[in-house]
Design an enzyme around this catalytic site. Structure first.
Site, short mmCIF file in Angstrom:
data_model
loop_
_atom_site.label_atom_id
_atom_site.label_comp_id
_atom_site.label_asym_id
_atom_site.label_seq_id
_atom_site.Cartn_x
_atom_site.Cartn_y
_atom_site.Cartn_z
N LYS A 167 -27.57 55.10 -7.20
CA LYS A 167 -28.58 55.74 -8.06
C LYS A 167 -29.25 56.85 -7.26
CE LYS A 167 -32.65 54.38 -10.82
NZ LYS A 167 -33.54 53.25 -11.16
N SER B 204 -33.93 52.43 -16.07
CA SER B 204 -33.64 53.76 -15.58
C SER B 204 -32.30 53.89 -14.85
CB SER B 204 -34.74 54.22 -14.65
OG SER B 204 -34.79 53.39 -13.51
N SER C 230 -35.27 48.02 -14.73
CA SER C 230 -34.36 49.17 -14.63
C SER C 230 -32.96 48.86 -14.11
CB SER C 230 -34.99 50.25 -13.76
OG SER C 230 -35.94 50.97 -14.50
#
Lengths: 474, 489
Positions: free
Chosen positions: B80, B155, B179
């Site tokens: 990420k 996210s 997330s």
């Protein structure tokens, strides 16, 4: 002060009572910064060289508490007779400024490391004391260099973050001081104490020891405080005294003229000998303090506090005062503060303990120590020789200069005289010489030791070092 | 043969059997990435050069020490874009960090690299990890591998999407309010959020420091456990990382749930949970019951205030954490004649709407005069929520529930912030209490995956793996391939 000013001021003081509290920020003499591994000695590095991702506030990095800084702050708090709560934490103080890379300063808000202390001192020979509200820890900011007088009108500004993250101790005094003279004595004594216990170098000019003052006036006999003004930018003891005296008269003039004072921050402008308004209360920051989520709270158990207490030099007031006086005497006579502190707290303290005789009553005396240190300062003798003489003079007394002359102890700083010993040292240590040439820096030490021994410790070490390097580089 | 949707365990075995090489795995991942990326947009940055070097090094390690090499050695993976990699552009999906190349690598990432991981790229996410759909990325949202018109969740949407699409067998994400778990649920993969303090946050671009935690998204519970075992453990550079030893999750994987007491929180099945999702999860509970677990309804009454608590604490920390993006030292700077204007313009241009909203909310909650009513009150409620979990865990060993109230929704469907915030209503209480949690696939509604959430007490990460793996061994939802995983060469 001129005599007329003095008379005016004493007339004023018959009607009004000043209420003064001082806030001191003192950088700690730790090796590394408060939350990262960078050196706390930031002065030597080129701008922004003494930095790392942590003190630059880059994204994703985290602070780690410097244990030594905690110890030094606790040591200070103990020397100031503070309570040390078993639970303390760090908080974030949020504001935007280019010298503050994270956009917040890690400080302490509602649960400081220590509280409720006291500093004892003398004003005109009379014992006095002032409450210490708290001693807490935080990190210093970077520095800005403006092309122009101030940030607002600067055409450009340069940011240097070398100082950013240096451990900073804030010592908040109670509003117990009632004159500029008392404030001055408080400050002198506080600085002596910090230097004496080895946590700060006490340099107001360079800003490692900084003072802000809060001052208000009230009619004699009143119990409420008047409107408080904060004064900043005082870079010497003299400036503190002058600024407080100026401000005291300014406030009385406003009050006597029927005016009202505003709560504000004023800066001391040395060149004009005036305080000038910088910021009024309406523009005061809202720092939005909240607990620093990157650092768990600290639990300072009794065992830790006791261990720190054991590192504290003996501090009863009388003895501390004597040490402080000796320190003051040396510094006034031109000895560097750090040198004076090192000798007093190191070898001199050891001799005082060993012989149970304080310096001022020893054969050496403060004046004798000053003369001995002067010989080191001028390069006549080196530090090892001075240490040898110190022990002898402490017990038996005598004239340091005469001893040096009679015994031929002056250090050899003549290259021609040393050349032979240098060559001999290299010849006698072929392995060390080869190691050094291969890049092993520490190999030089063995050859330096050889030269020192050969010259009866009289050679000037820096010179030996340089000469050896030159020879070996050939 | 394609490597798409092969697990770490399978690939590690094939590497050791000489049936493939790290370089071949990498080439396969890159080829598949190239096929699906135009639709998926799961990546912000490709790290091809780094991956090639890592694959080569991994090949050497496997040749010299096939037995002692980590199971992760030579396996492609993705990160990420809130995780720092030295010298690689790291943006947190924000314009304000455009061009920022950190001079350090996050501890969790470094541990994977040391184990021989091969990093193919940095994945898309909501800006500064703030969002539940990926639509808050400054560089455009990633799609869902089951239906690219739908959101992958957030996210960590890019990480979930690229694993779900079979490009890499695992990726790292971060979980502040759900997330990792919510996008795992929406993309039909397994997503694990460790106990707060179990994995170092050093090098993770902070959103909310007291809630953020790094964890894996993978194709199976075993794979999540393998990655967790490598990244977990104390880090002297993160004072909030816990010094206690990490329990090896492997033995727990085979333990089953016979006799285990599983709590079913009434509030996690209430209003707002889609009936279809509830049905899938109830079926999953029966599967666990059939394995010998004893189900028990429990109550977590503070659940209804958890969302508001979270939306005070997280924005408060965010408002402070994001103050450093001021244009002075790195990233975007909007040149202006005055300092104040430079600050204002830089932050106005650099941050997206959701980030600005949270910075404003957090600044307000911390302001003088409001602190006691908001931030302090929220901290007190947070303590209550943690105490409520602790009390429930006295009578049950783990909690089971849906992960997300709904399956993946279409892009643009949720255009008001509050309905978006509801996405995390059953995941964020675990962040407030610091609990470990996982989402495992447990069914489909109209070909869109549903996730089962398992939560356990703090530092009982192994218990989470135990329950989730027992479920996974009895079902094959996790092995169902998304349309993009099947995209032909």
């Amino acid at each position: 002060m001129t005599q007329t000013a003095e008379a005016a001021s004493s007339a004023v003081l018959a009607r009004y009572e000043p209420v003064i509290g001082l806030e001191v920020h003192a950088q700690l003499l730790t090796r590394s910064k408060m939350f990262c591994g960078c050196s706390a000695d930031y002065t030597a590095a080129a701008p922004n060289d003494n930095t790392c991702p942590v003190c630059l506030g880059l994204p994703g990095v985290l602070p780690v508490i410097n244990r030594q800084a905690i110890e030094y702050a606790v040591r200070t708090a103990l020397a100031l007779e503070c309570e040390i709560p078993s639970f303390t934490k760090f908080d974030r103080k949020n504001y935007f400024y280019p010298d503050l890379p994270k956009g917040y300063q890690i400080s302490q808000y509602d649960l400081p490391l220590s509280l409720n202390g006291r500093l004892r001192f003398e004003v005109e020979g009379e014992p006095a004391s002032c409450g210490i509200t708290r001693v807490h820890l935080e990190e210093d900011t970077g520095t800005l260099h403006h092309a122009g007088d101030v940030l607002q009108s600067a055409t450009s500004s340069l940011v240097d973050l070398n100082r950013c993250g240096v451990p900073l101790m804030e010592i908040v005094g109670e509003p117990d001081l009632r004159s500029a003279a008392a404030a001055h004595e408080y400050l002198v004594r506080l600085r002596q104490l910090l230097v004496y216990i080895g946590v700060n170098d006490g340099n107001l000019e360079k800003g490692s020891f900084r003072c802000d003052a809060n001052i208000s006036m009230r009619p004699r006999g009143a119990s409420e405080y008047g409107v408080k003004v904060e004064i900043k930018n005082m870079n010497s003891f003299r400036a503190v005294r002058l600024a407080l005296e100026y401000e005291l008269e300014r406030q009385v003039a406003v009050l006597d003229g029927g005016g009202a004072l505003t709560q504000e921050t004023r800066g001391w402008v040395e060149a004009r000998r005036q305080t000038v308004s910088q910021r009024s209360k309406e523009y005061a920051h809202d720092y939005r303090y909240f607990p620093e989520p990157d650092l768990p709270p600290l639990r300072l158990d009794a065992e830790f506090v006791d261990r720190v207490r054991a590192t504290l030099p003996e501090l009863p007031a009388a003895r501390a005062m004597r040490f402080a006086d000796a320190f003051e005497g040396l510094v006034d006579a031109g000895v560097a503060a750090k040198t004076a502190a090192n000798w007093l707290m190191g070898d001199v303290a050891a001799l005082a303990n060993e012989h149970k005789v304080p310096l001022h009553a020893s054969g050496l005396g403060v004046e004798g120590l000053r003369r001995l240190l002067a010989l080191v300062e001028t390069g006549t003798i080196n530090a090892p020789t001075a240490k040898e003489l110190l022990g002898e003079l402490y017990v038996s007394g005598g004239d340091a200069e005469a001893l040096v002359r009679d015994r031929g102890l002056a250090q050899v700083s003549d290259e021609a005289q040393l050349a032979e010993a240098i060559d001999a040292a290299i010849a006698a240590n072929p392995d060390a010489a080869a190691d050094f040439r291969a890049g092993l820096e520490k190999a030089l030490g063995r050859m330096v030791g050889h030269v020192m021994k050969a010259t009866g410790n009289k050679a000037q070490p820096q010179l030996v070092n340089r000469m050896l390097r030159e020879r070996l580089a050939r | 043969m394609s490597s798409t949707r092969s697990s770490i365990t399978e690939l590690a075995a094939r590497l050791r059997a000489g049936k493939t090489t790290p370089q071949q795995l990498l080439a396969g991942a890159m080829a598949h990435q190239k096929r699906v990326e135009p639709q998926l947009h799961a990546y912000l940055t490709s790290t091809t050069e780094l991956a090639e070097q890592q694959a080569e090094a991994a090949a050497l390690t496997l040749a010299e020490h096939p037995d002692s090499a980590s199971p992760l050695c030579g396996i492609p993976m993705a990160l990420k874009d809130v995780l720092c990699v030295q010298g690689v552009e790291t943006t947190a999906s924000s314009k304000v960090l455009t061009g920022f190349r950190p001079p350090y690598t996050a501890t969790a990432v470094q541990r994977l690299f040391d184990a021989g991981a091969v990093c193919v790229g940095k994945t898309n996410c909501d800006e500064f990890a703030m969002g539940s759909s990926n639509e808050n990325s400054a560089f455009g949202a990633a799609g869902n591998p089951w239906d690219v018109e739908r959101v992958p969740g957030g996210s960590s949407g890019g990480s979930a999407a690229t694993v779900g699409a079979g490009v890499v067998p695992y990726a790292l994400g971060t979980d502040t309010g759900g997330s990792i778990r919510q996008p795992a649920s929406l993309c039909g993969v397994v997503g694990f959020k460790p106990t707060y303090g179990r994995v170092s946050r050093y090098g993770l671009i902070a959103f909310a420091s007291s809630l953020d935690q790094i964890g894996p998204l993978a194709l199976s519970v075993e794979d999540c456990a393998l990655v967790f075992a490598v990244i977990a453990g104390h880090d002297p550079r993160d004072s909030t990382s816990d010094p206690s030893p990490v329990e090896d999750p492997q033995p727990a994987l085979g333990r089953g749930v016979d006799g285990l007491r599983l709590g079913v929180p009434r509030e996690y099945f209430g209003a707002g949970i889609d009936a279809g999702v509830r049905g899938c999860v109830e079926d999953a509970l029966h599967v666990l019951e059939a394995q010998g677990a004893r189900l028990r309804e429990v109550s977590l009454p503070s659940t209804e205030v958890a969302l508001s608590t979270y939306y005070i604490i997280a924005p408060a920390e965010c408002s402070s954490n994001l103050a450093r993006y001021d244009g002075v030292r790195f990233g975007l700077r909007e040149e202006q004649p005055s300092l104040t204007d430079m600050y204002l313009r830089t932050r106005a241009a650099g941050f997206g709407d959701e980030v600005k909203r949270r910075v404003m909310l957090g600044t307000y909650a911390l302001s003088s005069g409001y602190y006691d009513a908001y931030y302090r009150q929220a901290q007190k409620v947070r303590t209550l929520i943690a105490a409520e979990f602790a009390s429930v865990f006295e009578s049950v060993d783990a909690l089971v529930s849906p992960t997300s109230p709904t399956v993946a929704f279409t892009m643009g469907e949720r255009d008001d912030p509050l309905s978006m915030y509801m996405c995390d209503v059953v995941t964020l209480p675990a962040n407030l209490a610091g609990l470990p949690g996982i989402s495992v696939p447990c069914g489909f509604i109209d070909s869109l995956p549903v996730g089962l959430q398992v939560l356990a007490p703090r530092f009982q990460d192994a218990r989470v793996f135990q329950v989730a793996n027992a479920y996974q061994r009895a079902t094959d939802w996790h092995a169902t391939r998304s349309p993009l995983a099947d995209a032909a060469a």
